[in-house]
Design a protein around this motif. Structure first.
Motif, PDB file in Angstrom:
ATOM      1  N   ASN A  90      -2.972  -3.474  21.685  1.00  0.00           N
ATOM      2  CA  ASN A  90      -3.263  -3.577  20.134  1.00  0.00           C
ATOM      3  C   ASN A  90      -3.487  -4.807  19.878  1.00  0.00           C
ATOM      4  O   ASN A  90      -2.743  -5.721  20.091  1.00  0.00           O
ATOM      5  CB  ASN A  90      -2.170  -2.998  19.427  1.00  0.00           C
ATOM      6  N   GLU A  92      -4.851  -5.666  16.717  1.00  0.00           N
ATOM      7  CA  GLU A  92      -5.162  -5.743  15.374  1.00  0.00           C
ATOM      8  C   GLU A  92      -4.912  -7.175  14.574  1.00  0.00           C
ATOM      9  O   GLU A  92      -5.665  -7.422  13.721  1.00  0.00           O
ATOM     10  CB  GLU A  92      -4.225  -4.693  14.777  1.00  0.00           C
ATOM     11  N   PRO A 101      -9.810  -2.938  17.892  1.00  0.00           N
ATOM     12  CA  PRO A 101      -8.570  -3.694  18.254  1.00  0.00           C
ATOM     13  C   PRO A 101      -7.860  -3.102  19.485  1.00  0.00           C
ATOM     14  O   PRO A 101      -6.857  -3.509  20.100  1.00  0.00           O
ATOM     15  CB  PRO A 101      -7.789  -3.091  16.912  1.00  0.00           C
TER      16      PRO A 101
END
Length: 131
Positions: A90, A92, A101
């Motif tokens: 991840n 993000e 992401p």
């Protein structure tokens, strides 16, 4: 100048040419899957190859070391990705990957098959059909 500095200055195509043929084949297979959907276009830049549908960024290919990395516009909290069989990361919090992401390292044919499933899921969520 160190080898890392010289590699960073190479264009995406040049870095791709330095990868083993096996990895280049993985790239070609996944690229064909992405371009197999209607309205999806690719764009090659110095650092990566990106795939868009209109203005929406769907995927990016980049190279880190000797690893091909596929970044996808998929929510990493998706229950289908949480079952542990995908080795996604991840990203993000990273502004460069805010639109894409989910990072999948592509190191084997199994990783290609898994990435293909995630791409199919992403295209389904974006209501895109195969050509």
């Amino acid at each position: 100048m160190s080898t890392q500095e010289s590699q960073e200055r190479l264009r995406f195509e040049d870095r791709m040419a330095q990868l083993p043929e096996e990895t280049q084949s993985y790239y070609t297979q996944l690229r064909e899957v992405l371009l197999g959907y209607g309205k999806v276009k690719s764009r090659l830049s110095a650092r990566c190859e990106s795939f868009r549908c209109g203005r929406k960024l769907l995927a990016k290919f980049a190279i880190g070391g000797k690893t091909l990395k596929l970044y996808l516009a998929v929510d990493t909290d998706d229950p289908e990705l949480q079952d542990g069989k995908y080795h996604q990361r991840n990203l993000e919090g990273t502004s460069a990957y805010a639109d894409v992401p989910c990072m999948l390292p592509i190191r084997s044919q199994l990783a290609v098959r898994k990435a293909t499933r995630v791409i199919e899921r992403m295209m389904e969520l974006n209501s895109l059909k195969r050509k």
